[in-house]
Design a protein around this motif. Structure first.
Motif, PDB file in Angstrom:
ATOM      1  N   GLU A   1       0.888  -1.107  -0.151  1.00  9.90           N
ATOM      2  CA  GLU A   1       0.101   0.204  -0.120  1.00  9.90           C
ATOM      3  C   GLU A   1       0.802   1.071   0.045  1.00  9.90           C
ATOM      4  OE1 GLU A   1      -4.214   1.253   1.316  1.00  9.90           O
ATOM      5  OE2 GLU A   1      -3.537  -0.515   0.804  1.00  9.90           O
ATOM      6  N   GLY A   2       0.572   2.435  -0.703  1.00  8.09           N
ATOM      7  CA  GLY A   2       1.127   3.662  -0.756  1.00  8.09           C
ATOM      8  C   GLY A   2       2.593   3.664  -1.252  1.00  8.09           C
ATOM      9  N   LEU A   3       2.970   2.729  -2.173  1.00  9.04           N
ATOM     10  CA  LEU A   3       4.438   2.607  -2.673  1.00  9.04           C
ATOM     11  C   LEU A   3       4.284   2.634  -4.011  1.00  9.04           C
ATOM     12  CD1 LEU A   3       6.929   0.339  -0.703  1.00  9.04           C
ATOM     13  CD2 LEU A   3       6.235   2.646  -0.097  1.00  9.04           C
ATOM     14  N   SER A   4       4.887   3.682  -4.608  1.00  8.52           N
ATOM     15  CA  SER A   4       5.170   3.895  -6.287  1.00  8.52           C
ATOM     16  C   SER A   4       6.401   3.937  -6.511  1.00  8.52           C
ATOM     17  CB  SER A   4       3.991   4.661  -6.781  1.00  8.52           C
ATOM     18  OG  SER A   4       4.291   5.863  -6.288  1.00  8.52           O
TER      19      SER A   4
ATOM     20  N   ARG B   1      10.939  12.476  -0.830  1.00  7.51           N
ATOM     21  CA  ARG B   1       9.737  11.563  -0.594  1.00  7.51           C
ATOM     22  C   ARG B   1      10.118  10.116  -0.915  1.00  7.51           C
ATOM     23  NH1 ARG B   1       7.896  15.895  -3.786  1.00  7.51           N
ATOM     24  NH2 ARG B   1       7.601  14.656  -5.489  1.00  7.51           N
ATOM     25  N   HIS B   2      11.303   9.845  -1.323  1.00  5.04           N
ATOM     26  CA  HIS B   2      11.629   8.500  -1.757  1.00  5.04           C
ATOM     27  C   HIS B   2      12.642   8.106  -0.430  1.00  5.04           C
ATOM     28  CE1 HIS B   2      10.134   8.786  -5.863  1.00  5.04           C
ATOM     29  NE2 HIS B   2       9.915  10.084  -5.371  1.00  5.04           N
ATOM     30  N   VAL B   3      12.866   6.595  -0.758  1.00  5.22           N
ATOM     31  CA  VAL B   3      13.495   5.957  -0.061  1.00  5.22           C
ATOM     32  C   VAL B   3      14.498   4.909  -1.187  1.00  5.22           C
ATOM     33  CG1 VAL B   3      12.522   5.762   1.997  1.00  5.22           C
ATOM     34  CG2 VAL B   3      12.221   3.978   0.495  1.00  5.22           C
TER      35      VAL B   3
ATOM     36  N   ASP C   1       7.699  11.915   9.413  1.00 11.75           N
ATOM     37  CA  ASP C   1       7.678  13.508   8.894  1.00 11.75           C
ATOM     38  C   ASP C   1       8.195  13.393   7.676  1.00 11.75           C
ATOM     39  OD1 ASP C   1       6.447  14.570  11.069  1.00 11.75           O
ATOM     40  OD2 ASP C   1       8.155  14.620  12.210  1.00 11.75           O
ATOM     41  N   ASP C   2       9.275  12.539   7.534  1.00  9.27           N
ATOM     42  CA  ASP C   2       9.838  12.677   5.889  1.00  9.27           C
ATOM     43  C   ASP C   2      10.516  11.406   5.677  1.00  9.27           C
ATOM     44  OD1 ASP C   2      11.754  12.594   7.883  1.00  9.27           O
ATOM     45  OD2 ASP C   2      12.237  14.743   7.809  1.00  9.27           O
TER      46      ASP C   2
ATOM     47  N   ASP D   1       8.696   6.159  -4.043  1.00  7.61           N
ATOM     48  CA  ASP D   1       7.991   7.341  -3.317  1.00  7.61           C
ATOM     49  C   ASP D   1       7.183   6.611  -1.899  1.00  7.61           C
ATOM     50  OD1 ASP D   1       6.358   9.292  -2.299  1.00  7.61           O
ATOM     51  OD2 ASP D   1       6.000   9.990  -4.373  1.00  7.61           O
ATOM     52  N   VAL D   2       7.724   7.321  -0.918  1.00  8.39           N
ATOM     53  CA  VAL D   2       7.032   6.524   0.187  1.00  8.39           C
ATOM     54  C   VAL D   2       6.076   7.706   0.904  1.00  8.39           C
ATOM     55  CG1 VAL D   2       8.437   4.833   0.834  1.00  8.39           C
ATOM     56  CG2 VAL D   2       8.957   6.929   1.835  1.00  8.39           C
ATOM     57  N   SER D   3       6.028   8.977   0.423  1.00 11.76           N
ATOM     58  CA  SER D   3       5.241  10.061   0.924  1.00 11.76           C
ATOM     59  C   SER D   3       3.932   9.840   1.445  1.00 11.76           C
ATOM     60  CB  SER D   3       5.547  11.227   0.151  1.00 11.76           C
ATOM     61  OG  SER D   3       4.773  11.301  -1.102  1.00 11.76           O
ATOM     62  N   ALA D   4       3.274   9.036   1.013  1.00 12.00           N
ATOM     63  CA  ALA D   4       1.749   8.592   1.228  1.00 12.00           C
ATOM     64  C   ALA D   4       1.806   7.981   2.727  1.00 12.00           C
ATOM     65  CB  ALA D   4       1.033   7.414   0.427  1.00 12.00           C
TER      66      ALA D   4
END
Ligand code: PMP
Ligand code: GLU
Length: 422
Positions: free
Chosen positions: A333-336, A394-396, A365-366, A349-352
């Motif tokens: 969920e919530g990774l793109s 917003r990424h890892v 927070d980040d 992107d993990v910002s979701a």
């Protein structure tokens, strides 16, 4: 020690320098494992394979034969010649002789030397030579460019366009002050790469803009050129004739040949400018490190001429792992994330998940707090994207240079932890 002892100052140059986050997280994960924690590390940008045996055997033979003395600063002519031949036959870069090749202690050291030969300290009016850098970019470019006196002009790319800089973006970033344009394809940390057409389109912009930026040079970091598996061919921008004489191609043996610890990198640039910059690099390196370890030179020749099958075996494995990690991430969920086509990184992107709370009661927070909480609570080490620049915050970064079992287990932990966020 006396009472009057105060804190002795260090140079601003290093006091202000940011440590490499990729190296820091890798070391932290290793240290936690050493202390007995069951940490699964996805931070290291280093193949998990051992160096192919025939490369090791060549170095052992050279050592036994007594190749243990100082050598020419930028490498012996024979090894520089083999690199020139490799770049001609594999990369289509013409006109290279040993005088157009510099060998240094890893791609990072060679990049450092190149930058010190391109950038000056800012002029008295504050005007500094500019470096166009598409971001997110490997964490070491920015500090190395700044140390050399350059000013970084970031060009922001996004996941929607596979983190690729468009020709229009490049055209508007180049000014009369531009000294260098940095390219890294396949990319660390993005795992994506430019197609040959896209490389030609960027080269056309450089050729056109050379009229307003006559000293512009392209520094093309192709260290992941052999780790491609997504159906896109790698094209060296140094093979595009219109700009070939202003391209410094940077490469090294760390990634393709699983030789990170050997510390071998090289740079090449044809023509008269090529001879001048390589000579300057030799002068600088002669006051810095002199030659790399002498008995490694024959091993470089073995790697570049006899190990295509080993390289291909590792490349295919990285391709399989890219498939595997793409599927596993798609189920969370919530990774793109664009599908990796080169190198060995996924950059979701993990910002979701920002503003959520972890099972351990921490607020995300980040990317940094995300990675810290993940390491402490689920024992999975990822690199936060902040220091790669641009949308990286917003990424890892997930390095899949590790076993399939570890990918399965680590992504399982990540998925469970994400599902537990509130
Ligand atoms: N360029 C890129 C894009 C990298 O990811 C690395 C990894 N360290 C390097 C250069 C330098 O590698 P090395 O110094 O091991 O050759
Ligand atoms: N380039 C690798 C990485 O990004 C190795 C560590 C480093 O030199 O940054 O992880």
């Amino acid at each position: 020690m006396t009472d009057t002892m105060h804190q002795i100052r260090l140079a601003d140059r290093v006091s202000a320098l940011k440590p490499s986050v990729t190296v820091a997280v890798t070391n932290r994960a290793k240290e936690l494992r050493r202390q007995g924690a069951d940490v699964l590390g996805f931070a290291a940008g280093e193949p998990d394979f051992d160096t192919p045996d025939r490369i090791k055997q060549t170095a052992i033979r050279a050592l036994e034969a007594g190749q243990t003395k100082y050598m020419p600063t930028l490498g012996d002519p024979e090894t520089r010649g083999v690199i020139a031949q490799k770049l001609a036959s594999e990369n289509g870069i013409d006109g290279l002789t040993p005088e157009h090749i510099a060998i240094g202690a890893g791609g990072k050291h060679v990049l450092f030397t190149v930058c010190h030969c391109l950038f000056d300290k800012p002029a008295p009016d504050g005007a500094a030579a500019e470096a166009v850098l598409p971001v997110p970019a490997w964490v070491s470019y920015d500090p190395i460019i700044r140390l050399a006196g350059g000013t970084v002009v970031p060009v922001e790319t996004t996941a929607d366009s596979d983190f690729l800089m468009t020709p229009e973006q490049l055209a508007s970033a180049i000014t009369p002050k531009t000294r260098a344009v940095f390219l890294n394809s396949p990319s660390n940390p993005c795992g994506t790469m430019y197609s040959p057409e896209q490389i030609r389109a960027l080269a056309a912009v450089i050729a056109e803009k050379a009229s307003i930026a006559p000293d512009v040079v392209v520094v093309s970091d192709e260290i992941y050129e052999k780790i491609v598996y997504g159906g896109i061919d790698h094209l060296s921008i140094g093979a595009v004739p219109e700009i070939a004489d202003r391209v410094v191609t940077l490469n090294g043996l760390s990634k393709a040949f699983a030789m990170t610890g050997w510390r071998v990198g090289y740079a090449a640039c044809p023509g008269d400018f090529g001879k001048r910059i390589i000579k300057a690099m030799g002068t600088l390196q002669g006051q810095m490190t002199t030659n790399i370890t002498s008995f490694v030179y024959p091993a470089i020749r073995t790697a570049l001429t006899e190990c295509a099958d080993d390289v291909d075996r590792m490349r295919r494995t990285f391709g399989e792992r890219a498939e595997m990690i793409t599927k596993l991430l798609a189920g969370m969920e919530g990774l793109s994330c664009p599908k990796p086509t080169g190198a060995f990184y996924a950059f979701p992107d993990v910002s979701a998940h920002f503003a959520k709370t972890t099972p351990g009661g921490r607020r995300l927070d980040d990317a940094l707090s995300f990675c810290e909480a993940l390491l402490d609570e689920a024992e999975v080490a990822l690199v936060p994207g902040d220091d790669f620049g641009g949308c990286g915050k917003r990424h890892v970064r997930i390095s899949f240079a590790c076993s399939e079992e570890q990918i399965e287990a680590g992504m399982g932990r990540l998925g469970n932890w994400l599902a537990s966020l509130r």
